[in-house]
Write a protein that holds these residues in place. Structure first.
Motif, PDB file in Angstrom:
ATOM      1  N   ARG A   1      10.798  12.123   9.951  1.00 44.41           N
ATOM      2  CA  ARG A   1      10.629  13.241  10.938  1.00 44.41           C
ATOM      3  C   ARG A   1      11.394  12.796  12.454  1.00 44.41           C
ATOM      4  O   ARG A   1      11.979  13.755  12.717  1.00 44.41           O
ATOM      5  CB  ARG A   1       9.042  13.212  11.286  1.00 44.41           C
ATOM      6  CG  ARG A   1       8.361  14.086  10.334  1.00 44.41           C
ATOM      7  CD  ARG A   1       7.135  14.626  10.771  1.00 44.41           C
ATOM      8  NE  ARG A   1       6.007  13.634  10.329  1.00 44.41           N
ATOM      9  CZ  ARG A   1       5.372  13.212   9.673  1.00 44.41           C
ATOM     10  NH1 ARG A   1       5.693  13.988   8.608  1.00 44.41           N
ATOM     11  NH2 ARG A   1       4.545  12.170   9.667  1.00 44.41           N
TER      12      ARG A   1
ATOM     13  N   THR B   1       4.392   5.211   2.320  1.00 40.36           N
ATOM     14  CA  THR B   1       4.923   6.530   2.520  1.00 40.36           C
ATOM     15  C   THR B   1       4.550   7.296   3.860  1.00 40.36           C
ATOM     16  O   THR B   1       5.686   7.824   4.394  1.00 40.36           O
ATOM     17  CB  THR B   1       4.114   7.516   1.335  1.00 40.36           C
ATOM     18  OG1 THR B   1       4.211   6.848   0.056  1.00 40.36           O
ATOM     19  CG2 THR B   1       4.640   8.901   1.318  1.00 40.36           C
ATOM     20  N   HIS B   2       3.513   6.993   4.567  1.00 39.88           N
ATOM     21  CA  HIS B   2       3.419   7.315   5.970  1.00 39.88           C
ATOM     22  C   HIS B   2       4.381   7.060   7.103  1.00 39.88           C
ATOM     23  O   HIS B   2       4.949   7.692   7.580  1.00 39.88           O
ATOM     24  CB  HIS B   2       1.860   7.291   6.504  1.00 39.88           C
ATOM     25  CG  HIS B   2       1.669   7.548   7.782  1.00 39.88           C
ATOM     26  ND1 HIS B   2       1.896   6.871   8.725  1.00 39.88           N
ATOM     27  CD2 HIS B   2       1.199   8.576   8.091  1.00 39.88           C
ATOM     28  CE1 HIS B   2       1.375   7.371   9.805  1.00 39.88           C
ATOM     29  NE2 HIS B   2       1.011   8.432   9.533  1.00 39.88           N
ATOM     30  N   ASP B   3       4.619   5.592   6.758  1.00 40.24           N
ATOM     31  CA  ASP B   3       5.652   5.064   7.419  1.00 40.24           C
ATOM     32  C   ASP B   3       6.996   5.539   7.114  1.00 40.24           C
ATOM     33  O   ASP B   3       7.696   5.846   8.336  1.00 40.24           O
ATOM     34  CB  ASP B   3       5.762   3.635   7.292  1.00 40.24           C
ATOM     35  CG  ASP B   3       4.351   2.651   7.881  1.00 40.24           C
ATOM     36  OD1 ASP B   3       3.664   3.543   8.792  1.00 40.24           O
ATOM     37  OD2 ASP B   3       4.390   1.705   7.530  1.00 40.24           O
ATOM     38  N   TRP B   4       7.276   5.968   6.092  1.00 38.20           N
ATOM     39  CA  TRP B   4       8.465   6.591   5.791  1.00 38.20           C
ATOM     40  C   TRP B   4       8.770   7.881   6.433  1.00 38.20           C
ATOM     41  O   TRP B   4       9.678   8.402   7.076  1.00 38.20           O
ATOM     42  CB  TRP B   4       8.804   6.276   4.243  1.00 38.20           C
ATOM     43  CG  TRP B   4      10.007   7.112   3.705  1.00 38.20           C
ATOM     44  CD1 TRP B   4      11.308   6.778   3.945  1.00 38.20           C
ATOM     45  CD2 TRP B   4      10.346   8.508   3.603  1.00 38.20           C
ATOM     46  NE1 TRP B   4      12.283   7.644   3.718  1.00 38.20           N
ATOM     47  CE2 TRP B   4      11.737   8.642   3.231  1.00 38.20           C
ATOM     48  CE3 TRP B   4       9.619   9.581   3.556  1.00 38.20           C
ATOM     49  CZ2 TRP B   4      12.457  10.003   3.026  1.00 38.20           C
ATOM     50  CZ3 TRP B   4      10.198  10.947   3.506  1.00 38.20           C
ATOM     51  CH2 TRP B   4      11.627  10.995   3.121  1.00 38.20           C
ATOM     52  N   GLN B   5       7.546   8.602   6.085  1.00 42.20           N
ATOM     53  CA  GLN B   5       7.464  10.078   6.701  1.00 42.20           C
ATOM     54  C   GLN B   5       7.828  10.181   8.074  1.00 42.20           C
ATOM     55  O   GLN B   5       8.422  10.825   8.766  1.00 42.20           O
ATOM     56  CB  GLN B   5       6.250  10.844   6.199  1.00 42.20           C
ATOM     57  CG  GLN B   5       6.270  11.004   4.958  1.00 42.20           C
ATOM     58  CD  GLN B   5       4.735  11.542   4.436  1.00 42.20           C
ATOM     59  OE1 GLN B   5       3.847  11.271   5.164  1.00 42.20           O
ATOM     60  NE2 GLN B   5       4.691  12.312   3.302  1.00 42.20           N
ATOM     61  N   GLU B   6       7.094   9.188   8.817  1.00 37.77           N
ATOM     62  CA  GLU B   6       7.345   9.152  10.374  1.00 37.77           C
ATOM     63  C   GLU B   6       8.627   8.713  10.758  1.00 37.77           C
ATOM     64  O   GLU B   6       9.392   9.412  11.739  1.00 37.77           O
ATOM     65  CB  GLU B   6       6.456   8.011  10.991  1.00 37.77           C
ATOM     66  CG  GLU B   6       4.840   8.441  10.771  1.00 37.77           C
ATOM     67  CD  GLU B   6       4.590   9.398  11.805  1.00 37.77           C
ATOM     68  OE1 GLU B   6       5.004   9.436  13.153  1.00 37.77           O
ATOM     69  OE2 GLU B   6       3.979  10.729  11.414  1.00 37.77           O
TER      70      GLU B   6
ATOM     71  N   ASP C   1       0.933  -1.061  -0.046  1.00 39.20           N
ATOM     72  CA  ASP C   1       0.117   0.058  -0.168  1.00 39.20           C
ATOM     73  C   ASP C   1       0.965   1.401  -0.134  1.00 39.20           C
ATOM     74  O   ASP C   1       1.557   1.544   1.052  1.00 39.20           O
ATOM     75  CB  ASP C   1      -0.852  -0.111   1.313  1.00 39.20           C
ATOM     76  CG  ASP C   1      -1.762   1.113   1.268  1.00 39.20           C
ATOM     77  OD1 ASP C   1      -1.512   2.209   0.904  1.00 39.20           O
ATOM     78  OD2 ASP C   1      -3.059   1.078   1.804  1.00 39.20           O
TER      79      ASP C   1
ATOM     80  N   PRO D   1       0.318   4.564  -0.002  1.00 37.94           N
ATOM     81  CA  PRO D   1       0.194   5.587   0.994  1.00 37.94           C
ATOM     82  C   PRO D   1       0.807   5.080   2.288  1.00 37.94           C
ATOM     83  O   PRO D   1       1.085   6.082   3.021  1.00 37.94           O
ATOM     84  CB  PRO D   1      -1.701   5.805   0.929  1.00 37.94           C
ATOM     85  CG  PRO D   1      -1.621   5.433  -0.557  1.00 37.94           C
ATOM     86  CD  PRO D   1      -0.898   4.205  -0.813  1.00 37.94           C
ATOM     87  N   ALA D   2       0.312   3.919   2.676  1.00 40.71           N
ATOM     88  CA  ALA D   2       0.636   3.312   4.255  1.00 40.71           C
ATOM     89  C   ALA D   2       2.166   3.495   4.264  1.00 40.71           C
ATOM     90  O   ALA D   2       2.802   3.775   5.284  1.00 40.71           O
ATOM     91  CB  ALA D   2       0.006   2.228   4.461  1.00 40.71           C
TER      92      ALA D   2
END
Length: 277
Positions: free
Chosen positions: A22, A14-19, A9, A11-12
């Protein structure tokens, strides 16, 4: 290349990578992180004072000693130190952070040498930090791999960001994988958590879009059958990518890949990295 799962997935992912990114940026920009370092002092048996740290510093067979003048104080492990304070013999890649007002005085051993590295929150480098550019994350760079342990850990000497300095690691094994039809392998070093691994490498993007000297991957312990994932989206800059006051290790020769890995962190803005137009 062989990827972990083509049905990931996005989007998921990408979200994990962004976390992850950060969190890494926050640690880097911490008031006492690497961007807060003001100098790098190499200690000797000759006592010496520094403008950005209290006391007179020296080292010898019994380790690091500081002599604090009247009115000077360091807080070490929550206890106020005055007069003469002995830090003792420090382990390689170990260290102590002593508090001095709003600053932290790092006392450490790198490449067999004792150092003092003051960290002050108001440094211009930290104040101007706006983040690190990176390739957009994509599951295609999460590569299936296999860890192969050596019969015995292999002492491996590598260079450092500081000229003339060397680091020695006990390499426990190598990681084998396929990328763009090529069979490749990377020597792994021990990670900070038992069983985890660290890989230092360069590739075809190094010095072009990514930092020339090195990038690093931090890996969880491999599965019982040796399987793991090399997620190059999390290829990270070491502190030497931002400051000349870091002693980062360089990759072993066999970890200098020629294939371009267009994933992970890029050249920092502070070193001329790309800015969005």
């Amino acid at each position: 290349m062989t990827v972990q799962d083509t049905s990931t997935d996005l989007p998921a992912f990408t979200h994990d990578w962004q976390e992850w990114h950060r969190g890494k940026e926050a640690r880097l920009a911490d008031p006492h992180g690497f961007l807060a370092i003001t100098s790098l002092h190499w200690l000797s048996d000759q006592p010496e004072r520094f403008p950005d740290a209290p006391g007179t510093w020296s080292t010898g067979a019994d380790g690091v000693t500081v002599v604090l003048a009247e009115g000077e104080e360091l807080v070490v492990d929550g206890v106020a130190a005055r007069g003469e304070h002995r830090f003792g013999v420090l382990p390689e890649r170990g260290g102590v952070n002593a508090v001095w007002g709003d600053a932290v005085i790092e006392v450490a051993k790198r490449g067999g040498h004792d150092i003092v590295r003051p960290r002050h929150p108001d440094t211009p480098l930290r104040a101007a930090f706006t983040g690190t550019p990176a390739y957009a994350p994509h599951p295609r760079w999460a590569v299936a791999a296999r860890y192969v342990a050596f019969d015995e850990p292999r002492p491996t000497t590598v260079g450092a960001a500081v000229e003339g300095l060397e680091h020695v690691y006990e390499a426990p094994g190598r990681i084998e994988f396929e990328l763009d039809g090529q069979e490749l392998a990377l020597t792994a070093f021990p990670g900070h958590v038992p069983g985890s691994l660290t890989v230092l490498f360069t590739d075809g993007t190094s010095g072009v879009t990514t930092y020339a000297a090195t990038r690093a991957l931090t890996l969880d312990p491999p599965a019982a059958d040796g399987s793991l994932v090399l997620d190059f989206n999390r290829a990270a800059n070491l502190p030497c990518a931002y400051t000349d006051l870091a002693t980062c290790p360089l990759p072993p020769a066999e970890n200098r890949l020629t294939v371009p890995i267009e994933a992970g962190e890029q050249i920092p803005y502070e070193r001329g990295g790309p800015r969005e137009s």
